[in-house]
Design an enzyme around this catalytic site. Structure first.
Site, short mmCIF file in Angstrom:
data_model
loop_
_atom_site.label_atom_id
_atom_site.label_comp_id
_atom_site.label_asym_id
_atom_site.label_seq_id
_atom_site.Cartn_x
_atom_site.Cartn_y
_atom_site.Cartn_z
N ASP A 141 0.84 -1.19 0.00
CA ASP A 141 0.00 0.00 0.00
C ASP A 141 0.88 1.25 0.00
OD1 ASP A 141 -2.00 1.85 0.24
OD2 ASP A 141 -2.84 1.04 2.11
N HIS B 112 -0.56 4.10 -0.19
CA HIS B 112 -1.41 4.95 0.67
C HIS B 112 -1.53 6.39 0.17
CE1 HIS B 112 -3.11 5.79 4.84
NE2 HIS B 112 -3.59 4.60 4.56
N GLU C 79 -1.08 -0.75 -4.15
CA GLU C 79 -2.32 -0.03 -3.84
C GLU C 79 -2.08 1.47 -3.77
OE1 GLU C 79 -5.35 0.23 -0.01
OE2 GLU C 79 -4.54 -1.72 -0.61
N GLU D 293 -10.22 3.17 -2.82
CA GLU D 293 -10.80 3.35 -1.49
C GLU D 293 -11.27 4.78 -1.25
OE1 GLU D 293 -7.54 3.94 1.86
OE2 GLU D 293 -6.90 2.38 0.47
N HIS E 287 -12.24 -2.55 0.06
CA HIS E 287 -11.50 -1.92 1.15
C HIS E 287 -12.30 -2.07 2.43
CE1 HIS E 287 -10.20 1.85 3.39
NE2 HIS E 287 -9.03 1.35 3.04
#
Length: 382
Positions: free
Chosen positions: A183, A185, A209, A235, A285
């Site tokens: 991730d 993020h 991700e 997400e 998610h």
């Protein structure tokens, strides 16, 4: 049957639950929350409830459209999360009314279970090799971790090397074939994302991700030129209209809509079906609570392109309370061979421990994500 009451509960560690009551004694539960903005979403839920009191809870499609379209201003994380929680609760009521799990009302199941992954590390990951080995020994066949700390638009190769070392330690600890989700993020900007995805390819990750923030999704076109690793995002996208340009661009391999952020079961089922038409996989998610996870599993049951499910048991955010604390039958989320079975009870398939919810709502929470800064003082993406 008519809706008589909508009640909210802000509960630790960082969640918000909503309970919708009817005059026939059937109640439904939902989880409307934006992490760090629970009270803001709660206010939106109570405003939207004005459109539900006295109405038939079974008319879910109409209620969704009223909540989305009738307020003139629409979309975004707060309103779509409020709609999501109420939508989950309405589906929970409908399933209980017909004495069937929600997936049966969506056309029936195409699977009996779905693969799950476990989080390792924290916001600034460390000792991830040891943590990965522990969760694999516990039966998981996939893990996910934050790949990096904060990065400037253009940053040092020292930081790149640290990321590579972390992922290498995980791959060494778990062997060649355990899935590793990395991730970014949204912490990484395009110049560094191009470098990182190329460096990490040797470790054969399951996906990368949010390689960039969703508002910069056009950068995926260039990033994908540097790697064959599947790209996941979504997400922080909240409706089928948010996802539409992503599908049309063709640069995402996996979408990750959140059942508590993207309009609930009604909307995410449509997003997932749109993704299937573009040959895009789905990994919902869900670093949230039991209601959100149950909603995910009901949609997963019906989604041919769903391949893995996030779940929050033991995640670093769950301080003091965890995924199973608010349900009476904890076995509904038992994990076997890296999979979880689709809940078979009516509605969402879980029973909420209302006494525990009310007890912990007295404590509440004011969870906030950290504010990070670079060495020069500028705000960093968390």
């Amino acid at each position: 049957m008519k809706i008589t009451k909508v009640e909210t509960f802000i509960v630790p560690p960082r969640w918000c639950f909503v309970k919708v009551e009817t005059d026939e004694g059937i109640t439904g539960w939902g989880e409307p929350v934006i992490e760090g903005k629970a009270a803001t979403v709660e206010a939106a839920v109570l405003e939207l409830a004005d459109n539900l009191i006295g109405k038939d809870p079974l008319r879910i499609e109409d209620h969704w459209n009223v909540m989305y379209r009738a307020g003139f201003y629409r979309g975004g994380p707060i309103l779509m999360s409020a709609i999501a929680g109420l939508d989950q609760a309405l589906w929970d009521i409908k399933g209980k009314y017909f004495d069937a799990p929600i997936y049966q009302l969506l056309g029936g199941a195409c699977r009996e279970s779905i693969r799950v992954y476990s989080w390792i590390g924290g916001d600034r990951p460390s000792d991830v090799g040891t943590a990965a080995k522990q969760v694999v020994d516990a039966g998981f066949t996939a893990v996910k971790m934050n790949g990096t700390e904060e990065l400037q638009y253009v940053d040092s190769y020292e930081k790149v090397d640290r990321v590579v070392e972390r992922i290498a330690s995980v791959r060494e600890a778990v062997g060649d074939y355990i899935g590793i989700g990395i991730d970014f993020h949204g912490r990484v900007h395009k110049p560094m994302a191009k470098i990182l995805v190329k460096e990490l390819e040797a470790f054969r990750p399951m996906f990368i991700e949010e390689p960039v923030l969703p508002e910069n999704n056009e950068a995926l076109r260039e990033i994908t030129k540097h790697t064959a690793i599947p790209i996941a995002t979504g997400e922080r996208m909240y409706s089928r209209w948010d996802f539409k340009p992503l599908f049309e661009s063709g640069y995402a391999d996996i979408i990750q809509p959140d059942l508590s952020h993207a309009g609930g079961i009604t909307e995410v089922k449509k997003i997932v079906s749109m993704a299937e038409a573009y040959d895009i996989a789905v990994a919902p998610h869900c670093p949230l609570g039991p209601i959100a996870l149950a909603a995910c599993l009901q949609v997963d049951a019906t989604a041919h392109n769903a391949f893995i499910q996030e779940q929050s048991l033991g995640i670093h955010y769950n301080k003091g309370n965890d995924l199973l604390d608010y349900i009476t039958d904890k076995s509904v989320f038992d994990y076997h061979d890296g999979h979880v079975s689709i809940p078979q009870g009516p509605g969402l398939g879980i029973n909420i421990n209302e006494e525990k919810v009310k007890e912990m709502a007295k404590e509440g929470h004011r969870w906030r994500n950290p504010v990070w800064r670079h060495k020069d003082g500028t705000v960093a993406e968390w």
